[in-house]
Design an enzyme around this catalytic site. Structure first.
Site, PDB file in Angstrom:
ATOM      1  N   ASP A  89       0.861  -1.279   0.103  1.00 41.34           N
ATOM      2  CA  ASP A  89       0.138  -0.098  -0.028  1.00 41.34           C
ATOM      3  C   ASP A  89       0.907   1.194  -0.130  1.00 41.34           C
ATOM      4  OD1 ASP A  89       0.696  -0.758   2.691  1.00 41.34           O
ATOM      5  OD2 ASP A  89      -0.430   1.100   3.425  1.00 41.34           O
ATOM      6  N   GLU A 151       0.055  -0.771   5.821  1.00 44.63           N
ATOM      7  CA  GLU A 151       1.080  -0.232   6.667  1.00 44.63           C
ATOM      8  C   GLU A 151       1.338   1.462   6.911  1.00 44.63           C
ATOM      9  OE1 GLU A 151       5.009   1.663   7.995  1.00 44.63           O
ATOM     10  OE2 GLU A 151       3.885   1.676   5.784  1.00 44.63           O
TER      11      GLU A 151
END
Length: 448
Positions: A89, A151
């Site tokens: 991400d 994250e």
């Protein structure tokens, strides 16, 4: 494989690795609320396909959050297993006008690849893939790739994922490719990171806005009260003035002031805040920043006293400080310094643990040897990091016997989280070689 054979193999794989990195960068996988999370799912599928291409057994997993990818390949008899971590991400792009090119269309300029996630952390994924491709069927260790999907949004479900898949993820060595190197041409191992507390402080002085001419001069407005309260967080030198926030051990290296100012983009005439060495200020001591304020916008603000104003604070904690205790200290400070009897409410948004790594032992020496070879004889530097990766504490708790190596692909000019994020392509090639060399050296060292 010899070092020379590995170097040749990595060089052979780099064009394909770069092409796959560019494909990943084109996927806007943002896990924040309000964004299209189908792109995060598409990103996970793309990572899974890459890992299957490395002959790994792959599953896509989730624990109430965004999808993560686990890929496994069993160790040869008697060989150790290495867990390779990265995340797929990315951060939101922010103000598009600040980007020189489309953040999700990778482009090379002056030896750097520009695009959101090009450095943080899709290059981390591809460094792992490059090492596996270089070995092919001759991989000397077992590997587990764990590629997280949220994250940047705080890893809210990561602890549950680690607990649910603990047996699958068990390893002798953990390589977390989400940090940075000391400089272009100088590799690093990260041995400490600061903890984090994000909170909101709201100040109220009135039950409604009132005429600034009729009441101003006797009635305090909330925005002025908030400004005075925020000013108490630092002393005149710029050091944090919140009682109870601790400092860690002094850093072992220094950061030249001119280099630091240039890398930060500090404007001419603006002084650095705080006292002591720069590395202590940004690695081993707390910091407090005001990262947002809710108040009337200037263009539409009436001539009225503001009844309420709210700020978001980002606090970085010294390695070893406890985030729950630190938040209590911050809240106590803010409540005690309320100006003019203003009502102050403090609420926690997020906290996360700091990290301290004992970077001694055979696996760390294996990493230093690999870095030294990949950077043509340059010794790696043990560095702290002012940023936070709270989930490392989860790895330390769940896998206490594993050596945790915190590495990364970023350099001081990568602009991670900012506009025009980029990857230094020559450094990326060294990172890929270093990881392949690391796996080779880990295989040759005793475990435990």
């Amino acid at each position: 494989m010899s070092d020379a054979e590995l170097r040749a193999a990595v060089e052979r794989e780099l064009p394909g690795v770069r092409a796959d990195l560019e494909r990943l960068v084109r996927i806007p996988g943002i896990a924040f609320e309000g964004f299209d999370h189908s792109h995060v799912e598409r990103s996970a599928e793309a990572v899974a396909e890459l890992l299957r291409g490395c002959s790994l057994e792959v599953t896509i997993v989730a624990a109430g959050g965004q999808p993560a990818v686990i890929g496994r390949r069993a160790a040869p008899p008697g060989a150790p297993t290495v867990l390779l971590y990265a995340h797929h991400d990315v951060q939101p792009v922010g103000d598009l006008s600040q980007w020189e090119s489309d953040p999700f269309e990778p482009v090379e300029r002056d030896g750097r690849l520009y695009g959101r996630g090009a450095a943080d952390d899709k290059a981390g994924i591809m460094a792992h893939v490059a090492a596996l491709r270089a070995f092919g069927d001759a991989l000397p260790v077992g590997v587990v790739l764990f590629v997280e999907g949220e994250e940047e949004y705080g890893s809210e479900s990561l602890e549950r994922l680690l607990a649910e898949h603990r047996d699958e993820l068990a390893a002798d060595v953990i390589v977390i490719a989400d940090s940075a190197n000391w400089d272009v041409g100088v590799p690093a191992l990260t041995t400490s990171l600061r903890g984090i507390v994000n909170c909101f402080v709201e100040v109220r002085t009135l039950d409604q806005a009132v005429h600034s001419g009729l009441f101003g001069g006797a009635v305090p407005d909330a925005l002025t009260a908030l400004s005075r309260l925020l000013a108490t967080l630092h002393d005149d030198a710029g050091d944090v003035a919140v009682a109870g926030l601790t400092s860690g051990d002094e850093a072992t290296v220094d950061y030249p002031s001119d280099r630091f100012r240039a890398e930060a983009g500090l404007l001419d005439g603006v002084r650095l805040i705080g006292t002591g060495r720069i590395t202590d200020r940004i690695w081993t001591r707390p910091s407090v920043a005001v990262v947002g304020i809710d108040a009337p916008a200037t263009g539409a603000a009436p001539n009225a006293l503001v009844p309420a104003a709210k700020a978001k604070l980002n606090v970085r904690l010294a390695p070893g400080d406890d985030p729950k205790r630190a938040y209590d200290a911050l809240r106590t400070h803010l409540e005690a310094h309320a100006p003019w009897g203003a009502r102050v409410e403090v609420t926690l948004e997020q906290d996360g643990d700091s990290c301290v790594i004992d970077a001694s032992g055979p696996m760390f020496e294996a990493a230093r040897s690999a870095f030294r070879t990949a950077w043509d004889g340059t010794d790696p530097v043990d560095i702290g990091l002012g940023g936070s990766i709270p989930f490392i504490a989860d790895f330390q708790r769940l896998f206490p016997e594993a050596a945790i190596l915190i590495t990364g692909v970023e350099d001081p000019y990568a602009q991670a989280h900012g506009p025009n994020e980029s990857l230094h392509l020559a450094e990326f090639a060294r990172v890929c070689l270093a990881e392949a060399l690391l796996l080779s050296r880990v295989a040759a060292r005793p475990v435990g």
